[in-house]
Scaffold this motif. Structure first.
Motif, short mmCIF file in Angstrom:
data_model
loop_
_atom_site.label_atom_id
_atom_site.label_comp_id
_atom_site.label_asym_id
_atom_site.label_seq_id
_atom_site.Cartn_x
_atom_site.Cartn_y
_atom_site.Cartn_z
N ALA A 65 0.85 -1.20 0.00
CA ALA A 65 0.00 0.00 0.00
C ALA A 65 0.88 1.24 0.00
O ALA A 65 1.85 1.33 0.76
CB ALA A 65 -0.91 0.02 1.22
N ASN B 115 0.74 -2.05 -6.02
CA ASN B 115 0.00 -1.93 -4.77
C ASN B 115 -1.31 -2.71 -4.81
O ASN B 115 -1.81 -3.07 -5.88
CB ASN B 115 -0.31 -0.45 -4.48
CG ASN B 115 0.94 0.33 -4.14
OD1 ASN B 115 1.89 -0.21 -3.56
ND2 ASN B 115 0.96 1.61 -4.51
N SER C 72 -4.17 -1.69 -4.40
CA SER C 72 -5.20 -0.94 -5.11
C SER C 72 -5.21 -1.22 -6.62
O SER C 72 -6.18 -0.90 -7.30
CB SER C 72 -5.02 0.56 -4.87
OG SER C 72 -3.74 0.99 -5.32
N THR C 73 -4.12 -1.81 -7.15
CA THR C 73 -4.08 -2.12 -8.58
C THR C 73 -4.90 -3.36 -8.91
O THR C 73 -5.15 -3.63 -10.09
CB THR C 73 -2.62 -2.33 -9.05
OG1 THR C 73 -2.05 -3.44 -8.36
CG2 THR C 73 -1.78 -1.09 -8.77
N GLN D 105 -9.87 -7.72 -4.75
CA GLN D 105 -9.56 -7.19 -3.42
C GLN D 105 -10.51 -7.79 -2.38
O GLN D 105 -10.08 -8.21 -1.31
CB GLN D 105 -9.67 -5.67 -3.42
CG GLN D 105 -8.60 -4.96 -4.24
CD GLN D 105 -8.75 -3.45 -4.16
OE1 GLN D 105 -9.14 -2.89 -3.13
NE2 GLN D 105 -8.45 -2.77 -5.27
#
Length: 379
Positions: free
Chosen positions: A323, A344, A346-347, A353
């Motif tokens: 992160a 990260n 978030s990708t 996720q």
């Protein structure tokens, strides 16, 4: 009789180092590097001081051979694993043991340098004792039994040498006790030749039977280099191994990491776990992993997220701990849905996720707030 005992001591010592080097090459043992660094220096000092104190003793040749063998194992050990800063306990052991070198260099007093090495022997064994207590499979080798028998024969040679005071062979007695303690800890049956040698499936195996149920993995090569493969079947939810490296602040992590130096795992927004020097350093990334990292009160553990067959490579998704990190890597996992770049958390797609979060396979700081309210529901 003395000549026979001397030859027995030399043969047992040689066989022990040969067995240990074979086990090291085949990843059957996980030696403690701090202990071997100490032993390399200590045996060199011992060979010098013993020859000075007792220039006519045959056992000085055993010490000389042990020095050469210890240095060879230490070099092999450092070449096969990444360097990590020793723990405080290991640093204390190293400093205490290497004090003998300073005394030898400053005062040229062979007797007291010899006595200090004797006192340092148990200290040098401490890191290995701690490693065996954690997992006796790390040192499960016939070498410890062979070294014990070699020490016993060397002690008998010293005892039968006319005019030899106790101080001249105190080192041998202490080393005998230390080697025997490891032999007892890993199991006396490890020296049984029927467990170490034999034919199976038309092939002759050496040390193969030393593999125990704790040796559940094999280290081999793939297109990326070293990789970890399952040597036994696992089912979904099984704990595979612990990640145990030392923690570092993010600002102390090298900005450019490639190859073997890239063994860091982000564990908090501001901290990374460094390499442990053990098998967990070699587990590769996959965009279609069969394992994942779970953060528990007992530490960071790798768990199977589906059934894993023997011979299958163990992989986890590196993005599940990342992160706000500048680190990224071109992915070469060759999975059908490879993302091409590891970045990260978030990708990952929102669906992916949530898949990892629902199974408690992300770092704590990547979980949703309601995950903390619900507790370790997936643990």
């Amino acid at each position: 009789m003395v000549q026979i005992l001397f030859l027995l001591a030399l043969a047992a010592s040689f066989a022990g180092y040969a067995a240990y080097l074979t086990g090291l090459k085949r990843d059957l043992v996980e030696p403690n590097r701090a202990s071997w660094l100490i032993w390399s220096a200590a045996t060199a000092v011992e060979a010098s001081t013993y020859a000075a104190v007792n220039p006519e003793g045959l056992q000085r040749w055993v010490f000389l051979f042990a020095t050469i063998a210890c240095v060879a194992i230490t070099i092999a050990l450092w070449r096969r694993s990444a360097w990590t800063v020793p723990t405080r306990t290991e640093m204390f052991c190293i400093a205490t043991s290497l004090t003998a070198l300073a005394i030898w260099a400053m005062f040229r007093d062979a007797f007291w340098a010899h006595m200090l090495v004797v006192a340092a022997v148990p200290v040098s064994f401490w890191p290995t004792w701690a490693s065996v207590v954690a997992d006796r499979g790390r040192e499960r080798s016939p070498a410890w039994g062979l070294w014990t028998l070699g020490d016993l024969a060397t002690l008998m040679v010293a005892a039968r040498t006319p005019g030899s005071p106790v101080g001249e062979y105190a080192y041998i007695l202490v080393e005998l006790i230390c080697h025997a303690s490891i032999w007892f800890m890993v199991g006396l049956a490890t020296i049984n030749p029927l467990r170490s040698l034999g034919f199976r499936n038309g092939r002759f195996y050496v040390l193969d039977a030393i593999r125990t149920p704790t040796n559940l993995f094999a280290v081999s090569e793939n297109h990326l280099g070293k990789a970890v493969f399952a040597a036994a079947p696992f089912v979904e939810g099984d704990r595979l191994m612990s990640f145990t490296g030392r923690r570092f602040r993010a600002d102390r992590i090298p900005s450019l990491m490639r190859g073997q130096s890239d063994r860091y795992v982000q564990v908090t927004p501001d901290h990374y776990m460094g390499p442990s020097g053990r098998i967990d350093d070699l587990v590769n990334h996959s965009c279609a992993p069969n394992a994942g990292l779970r953060f528990t009160d007992q530490g960071v553990v790798l768990v199977a997220i589906r059934d894993i067959a023997p011979g299958e490579e163990i992989c986890w998704d590196y993005s599940t701990t990342l992160a706000e990190s500048n680190w990224h890597m071109i992915c070469q996992c060759r999975a059908p849905d490879c993302r091409r770049v590891i970045g990260n958390f978030s990708t990952l797609s929102p669906e992916r996720q949530e898949w990892f979060r629902a199974r408690n396979l992300v770092a704590p700081y990547l979980r949703r707030k309601d995950d903390f309210r619900d507790g370790q529901r997936a643990a």
